[in-house]
Design an enzyme around this catalytic site. Structure first.
Site, PDB file in Angstrom:
ATOM      1  N   CYS A  81     -23.329  -6.709  11.863  1.00  0.00           N
ATOM      2  CA  CYS A  81     -23.656  -8.013  10.979  1.00  0.00           C
ATOM      3  C   CYS A  81     -23.046  -7.887   9.538  1.00  0.00           C
ATOM      4  CB  CYS A  81     -25.186  -7.961  10.820  1.00  0.00           C
ATOM      5  SG  CYS A  81     -26.023  -8.036  12.344  1.00  0.00           S
ATOM      6  N   ALA A  82     -21.604  -7.841   9.662  1.00  0.00           N
ATOM      7  CA  ALA A  82     -20.703  -7.303   8.628  1.00  0.00           C
ATOM      8  C   ALA A  82     -20.372  -8.286   7.830  1.00  0.00           C
ATOM      9  CB  ALA A  82     -19.655  -6.452   9.191  1.00  0.00           C
ATOM     10  N   PRO A  84     -20.056 -11.053   4.878  1.00  0.00           N
ATOM     11  CA  PRO A  84     -18.338 -11.193   4.443  1.00  0.00           C
ATOM     12  C   PRO A  84     -17.849 -10.043   4.343  1.00  0.00           C
ATOM     13  CG  PRO A  84     -19.884 -11.891   2.649  1.00  0.00           C
ATOM     14  CD  PRO A  84     -20.860 -11.810   3.769  1.00  0.00           C
ATOM     15  N   GLY A  85     -18.324  -8.767   4.530  1.00  0.00           N
ATOM     16  CA  GLY A  85     -17.525  -7.816   4.586  1.00  0.00           C
ATOM     17  C   GLY A  85     -18.021  -6.780   2.936  1.00  0.00           C
ATOM     18  N   GLY A  86     -19.032  -7.018   2.527  1.00  0.00           N
ATOM     19  CA  GLY A  86     -19.372  -6.707   1.004  1.00  0.00           C
ATOM     20  C   GLY A  86     -19.596  -4.899   1.477  1.00  0.00           C
ATOM     21  N   ASP A 130     -22.056 -10.648  19.277  1.00  0.00           N
ATOM     22  CA  ASP A 130     -23.332 -10.850  19.102  1.00  0.00           C
ATOM     23  C   ASP A 130     -23.809  -9.406  19.074  1.00  0.00           C
ATOM     24  OD1 ASP A 130     -25.994 -11.026  19.447  1.00  0.00           O
ATOM     25  OD2 ASP A 130     -25.591 -13.454  20.041  1.00  0.00           O
ATOM     26  N   ASP A 149     -27.013  -4.368   8.785  1.00  0.00           N
ATOM     27  CA  ASP A 149     -27.472  -5.187   7.790  1.00  0.00           C
ATOM     28  C   ASP A 149     -27.943  -6.305   8.410  1.00  0.00           C
ATOM     29  OD1 ASP A 149     -28.005  -5.744   5.183  1.00  0.00           O
ATOM     30  OD2 ASP A 149     -25.830  -6.553   4.859  1.00  0.00           O
ATOM     31  N   CYS A 202     -32.613  -7.572   3.262  1.00  0.00           N
ATOM     32  CA  CYS A 202     -32.997  -8.162   1.931  1.00  0.00           C
ATOM     33  C   CYS A 202     -34.073  -8.720   2.006  1.00  0.00           C
ATOM     34  CB  CYS A 202     -31.827  -8.571   1.381  1.00  0.00           C
ATOM     35  SG  CYS A 202     -31.331 -10.094   2.190  1.00  0.00           S
TER      36      CYS A 202
HETATM   37  C1  LIG Z   1     -27.110  -9.932   5.466  1.00  0.00           C
HETATM   38  S1  LIG Z   1     -25.801 -10.697   6.216  1.00  0.00           S
HETATM   39  C2  LIG Z   1     -24.611  -9.726   6.271  1.00  0.00           C
HETATM   40  C3  LIG Z   1     -24.005  -9.264   4.954  1.00  0.00           C
HETATM   41  C4  LIG Z   1     -22.924  -8.191   5.318  1.00  0.00           C
HETATM   42  N1  LIG Z   1     -23.405  -7.056   5.837  1.00  0.00           N
HETATM   43  C5  LIG Z   1     -22.431  -7.754   3.622  1.00  0.00           C
HETATM   44  O1  LIG Z   1     -22.726  -6.715   3.197  1.00  0.00           O
HETATM   45  O2  LIG Z   1     -21.153  -8.487   3.415  1.00  0.00           O
HETATM   46  C6  LIG Z   1     -26.409 -10.936   7.921  1.00  0.00           C
HETATM   47  C7  LIG Z   1     -25.285 -11.139   8.817  1.00  0.00           C
HETATM   48  O3  LIG Z   1     -25.868 -11.203  10.224  1.00  0.00           O
HETATM   49  C8  LIG Z   1     -24.979 -12.012  10.961  1.00  0.00           C
HETATM   50  N2  LIG Z   1     -25.618 -12.227  12.204  1.00  0.00           N
HETATM   51  C9  LIG Z   1     -26.780 -13.187  12.526  1.00  0.00           C
HETATM   52  N3  LIG Z   1     -27.189 -13.145  13.945  1.00  0.00           N
HETATM   53  C10 LIG Z   1     -26.323 -12.037  14.492  1.00  0.00           C
HETATM   54  C11 LIG Z   1     -26.013 -11.650  15.654  1.00  0.00           C
HETATM   55  N4  LIG Z   1     -26.878 -11.963  16.656  1.00  0.00           N
HETATM   56  N5  LIG Z   1     -25.102 -10.677  15.918  1.00  0.00           N
HETATM   57  C12 LIG Z   1     -24.208 -10.183  15.068  1.00  0.00           C
HETATM   58  N6  LIG Z   1     -24.545 -10.774  13.663  1.00  0.00           N
HETATM   59  C13 LIG Z   1     -25.408 -11.674  13.433  1.00  0.00           C
HETATM   60  C14 LIG Z   1     -25.013 -13.413  10.188  1.00  0.00           C
HETATM   61  O4  LIG Z   1     -23.717 -13.940  10.453  1.00  0.00           O
HETATM   62  C15 LIG Z   1     -24.922 -12.593   8.869  1.00  0.00           C
HETATM   63  O5  LIG Z   1     -23.389 -12.536   8.304  1.00  0.00           O
END
Ligand SMILES: C[S@@+](CC[C@H](N)C(=O)[O-])C[C@H]1O[C@@H](n2cnc3c(N)ncnc32)[C@H](O)[C@@H]1O
Length: 260
Positions: A81-82, A84-86, A130, A149, A202
């Site tokens: 769940c990376a 936009p890569g922060g 996923d 995350d 968060c």
């Molecule tokens: C909190 S944000 C991630 C922020 C990121 N880690 C950063 O620091 O920039 C949660 C992320 O989970 C992703 N997400 C949602 N459902 C998901 C799934 N089933 N598998 C993988 N990623 C998923 C979303 O697209 C979103 O980018």
């Protein structure tokens, strides 16, 4: 507005001196060595070295994730769940020789992860996938450390995104908690025995945080929670603070060394 100074370019004090020369003020965080809070928000183009990758805009609480995971050079690390890569780029600032695989379900958001890696001059393997079906994107591969995350209600960042109050529905919370538990269960077999998984949200809601981790520990007999700071073993809940970070939750899970 919080900034993260790229320790591969400058230490925080070194960059703060450049900022002060440019006529701006910033305050260091006590518990995050790369974090600075700007006295007043500013366009990134006016901050020394943004385009050269000297810094990233990232909230203090988000900065704790890579620090709590403690990535080491040479390790295989999954950032799930990376986008936009922060946090992907922070992992590589802390451990530039780590092999990082960054995965997210959202291809558009992953493009921004690629851009961030490029701006900071870093390399990671970036894949769309996923979190509930890791075999599809990493086969049987296991990792030394995993950062999850998780997608969440974002109730800890309402001060930045006030529309969350308007858009969220009660039923969303149960659906998100189910998704989080499915991702946790699916990715756990991909952690090496003795490895560490940091679960972060968060959110400020117990269903996504303490209760989620307590239920996970009941299901997974080979998982142990490592307490963070003075918090209970099931995790550390941080609430938003006026001059501090956003609301965030962190749980550090260790796979017992004799597991598998
Ligand atoms: C909190 S944000 C991630 C922020 C990121 N880690 C950063 O620091 O920039 C949660 C992320 O989970 C992703 N997400 C949602 N459902 C998901 C799934 N089933 N598998 C993988 N990623 C998923 C979303 O697209 C979103 O980018």
């Amino acid at each position: 507005m919080w900034l993260r100074v790229n320790r591969q370019h400058h230490d925080r004090d070194g960059w703060l001196a450049k900022l002060t020369d440019s006529g701006r003020l910033a305050h260091p965080a006590a518990d995050a060595p790369d974090a600075l809070r700007l006295e007043s928000p500013a366009p990134v183009s006016q901050l020394p070295g943004f385009d050269q990758g000297w810094l990233t805009v990232q909230d203090l609480s988000a900065q704790r994730c890579a620090l709590l995971l403690e990535p080491q050079n040479g390790e295989q690390i999954l950032d799930l769940c990376a986008a936009p890569g922060g946090k992907t780029t922070h992992l590589l600032e802390v451990a530039p020789e780590a092999q990082v695989l960054a995965v997210d379900v959202d291809a558009q958001r992953l493009k921004r992860a690629d851009e961030n890696l490029q701006r900071l001059g870093m390399k990671a393997e970036v894949k769309q996938g996923d979190g509930r079906t890791p075999q599809q994107w990493c086969g049987e591969r296991q990792f030394d450390r995993i950062l999850l995350d998780a997608p969440c209600s974002a109730t800890g960042v309402i001060r930045r995104h006030p529309d969350i109050k308007w858009l969220r529905r009660d039923r969303d919370i149960a659906e998100l908690a189910k998704l989080q538990s499915e991702i946790l269960d699916a990715v756990w077999p991909h952690l090496k025995p003795g490895g560490t998984l940091l679960y972060a949200t968060c959110s400020i809601l117990p269903e996504e945080n303490h209760q989620q981790i307590e239920a996970f520990l009941q299901r997974q007999s080979d998982a142990e929670a490592q307490p963070l700071r003075d918090a209970p073993a099931s995790g550390w809940q941080v609430f938003p603070e006026a001059e501090g970070g956003d609301g965030f939750f962190y749980a550090k899970l260790i796979k017992k060394p004799d597991a598998n």
